[in-house]
Design an enzyme around this catalytic site. Structure first.
Site, mmCIF file in Angstrom:
data_model
loop_
_atom_site.group_PDB
_atom_site.id
_atom_site.type_symbol
_atom_site.label_atom_id
_atom_site.label_comp_id
_atom_site.label_asym_id
_atom_site.label_seq_id
_atom_site.Cartn_x
_atom_site.Cartn_y
_atom_site.Cartn_z
ATOM 1 N N LYS A 172 -13.566 -8.920 9.538
ATOM 2 C CA LYS A 172 -13.442 -7.501 9.177
ATOM 3 C C LYS A 172 -14.058 -6.581 10.235
ATOM 4 O O LYS A 172 -13.760 -5.383 10.254
ATOM 5 C CB LYS A 172 -14.067 -7.220 7.808
ATOM 6 N N ASP A 173 -14.896 -7.127 11.136
ATOM 7 C CA ASP A 173 -15.498 -6.313 12.192
ATOM 8 C C ASP A 173 -14.588 -6.142 13.405
ATOM 9 O O ASP A 173 -14.853 -5.306 14.273
ATOM 10 C CB ASP A 173 -16.819 -6.938 12.672
ATOM 11 N N ARG B 197 -15.620 2.843 1.969
ATOM 12 C CA ARG B 197 -14.642 2.174 1.103
ATOM 13 C C ARG B 197 -15.253 1.851 -0.258
ATOM 14 O O ARG B 197 -14.651 2.114 -1.310
ATOM 15 C CB ARG B 197 -14.162 0.877 1.790
ATOM 16 N N ARG B 198 -16.441 1.264 -0.234
ATOM 17 C CA ARG B 198 -17.107 0.931 -1.491
ATOM 18 C C ARG B 198 -17.484 2.189 -2.263
ATOM 19 O O ARG B 198 -17.318 2.251 -3.483
ATOM 20 C CB ARG B 198 -18.355 0.087 -1.213
ATOM 21 N N ARG C 201 -28.222 0.978 5.659
ATOM 22 C CA ARG C 201 -27.914 0.032 6.728
ATOM 23 C C ARG C 201 -28.838 -1.148 6.592
ATOM 24 O O ARG C 201 -29.778 -1.136 5.811
ATOM 25 C CB ARG C 201 -28.156 0.677 8.106
ATOM 26 N N ARG D 238 -31.323 -4.850 2.540
ATOM 27 C CA ARG D 238 -30.558 -4.192 1.481
ATOM 28 C C ARG D 238 -31.032 -4.619 0.091
ATOM 29 O O ARG D 238 -31.227 -3.792 -0.788
ATOM 30 C CB ARG D 238 -29.063 -4.470 1.666
ATOM 31 N N CYS E 150 -12.500 0.180 10.942
ATOM 32 C CA CYS E 150 -13.139 -0.607 9.891
ATOM 33 C C CYS E 150 -14.222 0.180 9.152
ATOM 34 O O CYS E 150 -14.812 -0.324 8.208
ATOM 35 C CB CYS E 150 -13.700 -1.909 10.437
#
Length: 324
Positions: A86-87, A134-135, A156, A162, A249
């Site tokens: 995805k990166d 997106r989330r 981040r 996190r 992305c």
């Protein structure tokens, strides 16, 4: 160097330094050792995305975790590299080969919440951390439609950082990728696996990309044995959708291609896509189904077809947003 010496020399695998990247690359190194009989040496490389403190959406997202690894490949400092797919920017450079996309791990997002709460159980006004527009868009849309009130907070950092926001009480929950927690053996910390009907993952989420220099055709042919065609065609469709939307992305775009199974027979591929405003007030969410792709071209066509339908429904107007 003789061919015999080359055949016994350790292969150098370029990887980011994070615990997750090292775990992912470690899995691939094991596979390549078993495949080739050669030793594989992990070479840690620091990327711009690892050192920048800015939100990914602000620094552009696309390529920030990839460029340094690719430069090392092209300079011959490493033989191959492992990325979270995805990166990767959607355009593949001519001088690099995407040699393999192995079987995909769980593509879903997960909630890690205080007291093991599910999303529906979060308190009124709950602070939910994520660095992903997106989330944010999809979580806010779901909360709105179910009478829940949440505050999405840009964050981040690595998984420890996190999850730490929840453990120290700064946030009520964070949203992470299931694949990452599975790969580092911490899936027991998940409070809830978020159904893809609620949150569609990032294009390519849960998949790895194994890349080498295009001139290294012999190595590419060996690495290709790790390729899973179903995974490759699924992520190709997802990334074609992203590319056709002309989004990077870090854009608020979710996509997932999955196989529809009738009994034991796989008969179609379904591609779902979503674009939303960060506050969740507007979502364009569509899906399409078609024959299971048997070529790169067919997989791309599925993605472009859905993207054009989404653009016709107003998706372009929702992609200029960036997280604060």
């Amino acid at each position: 160097m003789t061919d015999a010496a080359k055949a016994t020399k350790a292969l150098k695998l370029g990887t980011r330094r994070s615990k997750l990247a090292m775990a992912q690359s470690g899995h691939v190194a094991t596979w390549v050792r078993e495949l080739t009989g050669r030793d594989v040496e992990l070479v840690e490389i620091t990327t711009y995305g690892d050192v920048s403190k800015e939100q990914l959406a602000q620094i552009g997202g696309t390529g920030v975790f990839v460029t340094a690894l690719r430069d090392a490949l092209l300079r011959g400092e490493v033989d191959f590299a492992v990325h979270s797919l995805k990166d990767l920017p959607t355009a593949q450079p001519d001088d690099l080969t995407l040699a393999a996309v192995p079987v995909r791990e769980d593509p879903r997002d997960v909630l890690v919440a205080r007291d093991g709460l599910s999303f529906a159980q979060l308190p009124d006004g709950a602070r939910v951390g994520t660095g992903s527009p997106r989330r944010m868009a999809q979580l806010n849309a779901y909360a709105r439609s179910h009478g829940l009130r949440i505050e999405t907070v840009p964050i981040r950092g690595n998984i420890d950082t996190r999850v730490g926001y929840v453990r120290n009480g700064e946030l009520d929950a964070v949203v992470l990728a299931a694949a990452g927690l599975r790969r580092i053996g911490r899936v027991e910390e998940v409070s809830e696996f978020l159904d893809t009907e609620i949150v569609l993952p990032a294009p390519g989420q849960g998949a790895l990309a194994i890349e080498c220099a295009a001139v290294n055709a012999d190595l590419a042919a060996v690495l290709a044995e790790l390729d899973d065609p179903h995974t490759r065609f699924a992520v190709t469709a997802e990334r074609a959708l992203l590319a056709a939307l002309e989004a990077g992305c870090s854009a608020p775009v979710g996509a997932l291609a999955d196989l529809l199974v009738d009994g034991q027979i796989v008969n179609e591929m379904r591609l779902r896509g979503v674009v939303g405003s960060i506050d969740g007030a507007e979502l364009v969410q569509l899906s399409t189904t078609g024959p299971v792709p048997t070529s790169h071209h067919a997989a791309e066509a599925l993605g472009r077809e859905l993207a054009s339908e989404m653009l016709a429904k107003g998706a372009a107007g929702l992609m200029g947003e960036r997280a604060l």
